[in-house]
Design an enzyme around this catalytic site. Structure first.
Site, PDB file in Angstrom:
ATOM      1  N   CYS A   1       0.838  -1.215   0.000  1.00 16.70           N
ATOM      2  CA  CYS A   1       0.000   0.000   0.000  1.00 16.70           C
ATOM      3  C   CYS A   1       0.869   1.260   0.000  1.00 16.70           C
ATOM      4  O   CYS A   1       1.534   1.556   0.999  1.00 16.70           O
ATOM      5  CB  CYS A   1      -0.910  -0.039   1.237  1.00 16.70           C
ATOM      6  SG  CYS A   1      -1.784   1.490   1.590  1.00 16.70           S
TER       7      CYS A   1
ATOM      8  N   CYS B   1       0.057   3.673   2.764  1.00 15.19           N
ATOM      9  CA  CYS B   1       0.572   3.207   4.063  1.00 15.19           C
ATOM     10  C   CYS B   1       2.051   3.564   4.185  1.00 15.19           C
ATOM     11  O   CYS B   1       2.507   4.017   5.245  1.00 15.19           O
ATOM     12  CB  CYS B   1       0.389   1.699   4.204  1.00 15.19           C
ATOM     13  SG  CYS B   1      -1.328   1.151   4.067  1.00 15.19           S
TER      14      CYS B   1
END
Length: 106
Positions: free
Chosen positions: A30, A33
């Site tokens: 991600c 993230c």
């Protein structure tokens, strides 16, 4: 930050039944993230009343489904075994946004 091993919601609520926690839901693939990760040590330092727990979404897909975590990165605040607030959406989050959320959650 500690990493949570695979767990279900019932066991999560039992294991974290006392104390204040922030669960940081993320995944290695991600990009959003990865964007917030460098700010996490400073966020943790600014909010010592919480213990921060990293939750890998891919390792805990069942927990994410049980909790309705549909987007990452996401933050869920637990106090004494109960969810009290969440910052869950699919958008990239800035350090300021996370700190504002945690300030309101205290």
């Amino acid at each position: 930050m500690k990493k949570l091993e695979k767990i279900d919601l019932t066991n999560l609520e039992k294991k974290f039944s006392k104390g204040n926690y922030v669960f940081f839901f993320e995944a290695g693939w991600c990009s959003d993230c990865q964007f917030i990760k460098p700010a996490m040590p400073e966020i943790e330092k600014d909010f010592p009343q919480f213990e921060f727990i990293k939750v890998d979404r891919d390792e805990n897909i069942d927990l994410c489904q049980e909790m309705g975590i549909m987007g990452i990165p996401s933050f869920v605040v637990y106090q004494n075994g109960q969810e009290v607030d969440r910052f869950v959406n699919k958008d990239r989050k800035t350090k300021a946004e996370v700190e504002n959320f945690l300030t309101q959650s205290v």
